[in-house]
Design an enzyme around this catalytic site. Structure first.
Site, PDB file in Angstrom:
ATOM      1  CE  LYS A   1      -5.491  -3.960   2.536  1.00  0.00           C
ATOM      2  NZ  LYS A   1      -6.254  -3.935   1.426  1.00  0.00           N
TER       3      LYS A   1
ATOM      4  CB  SER B   1      -9.689   6.164  -0.818  1.00  0.00           C
ATOM      5  OG  SER B   1     -11.010   4.938  -0.653  1.00  0.00           O
TER       6      SER B   1
ATOM      7  N   GLY C   1     -12.146  -0.321   2.483  1.00  0.00           N
ATOM      8  CA  GLY C   1     -13.004  -1.750   2.240  1.00  0.00           C
ATOM      9  C   GLY C   1     -11.831  -2.651   2.175  1.00  0.00           C
ATOM     10  CG  ASP C   2      -9.079  -5.782   0.891  1.00  0.00           C
ATOM     11  OD1 ASP C   2      -8.320  -5.064   0.965  1.00  0.00           O
ATOM     12  OD2 ASP C   2      -9.298  -6.774   1.095  1.00  0.00           O
TER      13      ASP C   2
ATOM     14  CD  GLN D   1      -2.896   0.709   0.463  1.00  0.00           C
ATOM     15  OE1 GLN D   1      -3.509  -0.606   0.548  1.00  0.00           O
ATOM     16  NE2 GLN D   1      -3.973   1.264  -0.566  1.00  0.00           N
TER      17      GLN D   1
ATOM     18  CB  THR E   1     -11.041  -1.410  -7.242  1.00  0.00           C
ATOM     19  OG1 THR E   1     -10.949  -0.684  -5.850  1.00  0.00           O
ATOM     20  CG2 THR E   1      -9.946  -2.185  -7.066  1.00  0.00           C
TER      21      THR E   1
ATOM     22  CG  ASN F   1     -16.322  -3.193  -5.309  1.00  0.00           C
ATOM     23  OD1 ASN F   1     -14.488  -3.013  -4.681  1.00  0.00           O
ATOM     24  ND2 ASN F   1     -16.991  -2.623  -4.493  1.00  0.00           N
TER      25      ASN F   1
END
Ligand code: NAP
Length: 460
Positions: free
Chosen positions: A140, A392, A179-180, A125, A224, A255
């Site tokens: 994360k 984001s 989110g993830d 990240q 994404t 997603n």
């Protein structure tokens, strides 16, 4: 990288020695964290020429500092199920690097979550966020909680308990989770509510991926998946190709996958397969996305249900064989290490042109090597899937300004960001004599900005 060994350049030798030493230290200090080692190795292998050209990065101990998270928070998450039974899960937040902005990165709820997974994701990240060009650091988090099969109330109680601890460590200018896997709009909503209740503040910028009615951004849900396709479109363009009339395989049906399928289809491709953790569907006529969306986003059902509504299609149990379906473009959008060397060779022998990593680290190091050796267009995760965190950051900007942008405004901005990431990565690859190698290019472009900021801020 193979040519490096042939060049007897003392600066390259010194850089290689430094990288090897730091990598050995990472393995010793973090035993049994294979995913974290893999993510570090992928980045380190790219950085040798940069360290040789700029020895100040070695003098400032940049790699040693980058691989050690600034802060790791482990906590217990007790909650009560609908039958009154008490459960305890593990919660994690890794605040990896804040050189260029507040920590930013998603939360994953999945039984496989552990320190290694959270650290590999947090490390990636740092570079991904830097590539977006926005002022966001790397972090994360998550939990080994499994939302599958839980009632809505159970998910709510779990997320409230999770946030009761996490809220002590986050804030709009400190750390901004999102989110993830296993964390979507529902979970973000419950966490936002709990944060607001405990802190007594409506701080919209503390979480992203929020519902539109309370500070979310239009276009975040799509970002994404759309960003993944925008990036691959740029790779194809450079070879005079496009998505039009191409056959595409996408893994996952969450997603990222759903909106990658949507955008690829809009650009004229035929997406013939997608999956969940139980298996995959193969529809030679092209997947009916509205069925997938309803099954996954509304009814929370398994992908195998698709064949009941589309009887000419096949459901095949197990995930790995999805890569044996002949396709022009492969978009792994489910989870880490889903394409290994065998799957990579199968894709190539079936004529794949391009592979874009929508998920984080979905290809093993061996698979990446095989794609690059065979001149397959390969887009690495930290560049390809950066559209989610980029939007984001746009959500954070809107929250700060107390404004809402239209879907088209956000989408246009996303599209431009993905083009810029592609171009900056290609330019960095050219500058360091690996033309077309986006793995090297993305790692270098992401690294330099963070490293320079760390040097400017001193050893802190
Ligand atoms: P999601 O909505 O929870 O969907 C995940 C999908 O992958 C589901 O279809 C899931 O199937 C499947 N999956 C999960 N674990 C699996 C496993 N071990 N084996 C096979 N299939 C598995 O998650 P997502 O947000 O789409 O995230 C997917 C990937 O993209 C992850 O690597 C994530 O880190 C990455 N990513 C996401 C974002 C974002 O904005 N969401 C941004 C950047 C990167 P089941 O439902 O059966 O579990």
């Amino acid at each position: 990288m193979a040519t490096l060994e042939k060049i007897l350049d003392p600066k390259l030798e010194a850089a290689k020695g430094y990288v090897d030493d730091v990598f050995n230290m990472v393995q010793l200090r973090n035993p049994n964290e294979s995913e974290f080692h893999q993510a570090v190795k992928e980045v380190f292998d790219s950085l040798i020429p940069v360290l040789a050209k700029h020895p100040s990065y070695i003098e400032h101990g940049i790699l040693e500092r980058m691989v050690e998270p600034e802060r790791v928070i482990n906590f217990q998450v007790p909650w009560v199920d609908d039958q009154g039974k008490v459960h305890v899960n593990r919660g994690f937040r890794v605040q990896f690097n804040s050189a260029i902005g507040p920590y930013k990165g998603g939360l994953r709820f999945h039984p496989s979550v552990n320190a290694s997974i959270v650290k590999f994701l947090g490390f990636e990240q740092i570079f991904k966020n830097s590539l977006t060009g926005q002022p966001i650091g790397g972090g994360k988090g998550g939990s080994d909680f499994d939302p599958k099969g839980k009632s809505d109330r159970e998910v709510m109680r779990f997320t409230q308990s999770f946030m009761s601890e996490l809220c002590k460590h986050i804030g709009p200018d400190i750390d901004v989770p999102a989110g993830d896997i296993g964390v979507g709009a529902r979970e973000i909503g419950y966490m936002f509510g709990q944060y607001k209740k405990i802190r007594g503040h409506f701080e919209a910028g503390v979480l992203t991926g929020k519902g539109f009615s309370y500070g979310g951004s239009l276009g975040r849900k799509e970002a994404t998946g759309y960003g993944t396709v925008y990036f691959v479109e740029e790779m194809l363009k450079d070879r005079g190709l496009s998505f039009k009339d191409k056959t595409v395989v996408v893994s996952g049906s969450g997603n990222v996958s759903i909106y990658a399928i949507e955008k690829a289809t809009k650009l004229g491709a035929k997406v013939v397969a997608c999956s969940d953790s139980s298996g995959y569907i193969y529809d030679t006529d092209g997947i009916n996305l509205s069925t997938v969306k309803r099954l996954k986003e509304v009814e929370n059902k398994r992908i195998s249900e698709y064949v009941k509504e589309h009887p000419k299609t096949q459901f095949i149990e197990g995930c790995s064989a999805i890569w044996s379906i002949p396709c022009d473009i492969a978009l792994p959008c489910a989870t880490q290490n889903e394409i290994d060397d065998i799957a990579a060779r199968t894709l190539i022998s079936n004529g794949v042109i391009a592979v874009g990593e929508g998920a984080n680290m979905p290809c093993t190091l061996e698979a990446i090597e095989i794609f690059l050796e065979n001149d397959i267009l390969f887009g690495p995760a930290k560049a390809v899937n950066a559209g989610g965190v980029a939007v984001s950051a746009l959500e954070m900007a809107q929250n700060s300004m107390r404004l809402s942008w239209t879907f088209d405004e956000v989408d246009q901005e996303l599209h431009q960001i993905m083009k810029d990431i592609y171009r900056n990565s290609m330019n960095a690859a050219d500058e360091y004599d690996t033309p077309g190698n986006l793995v090297v290019g993305a790692n270098i472009a992401g690294f330099k900005k963070v490293a320079d900021a760390m040097i400017s801020q001193g050893v802190i």
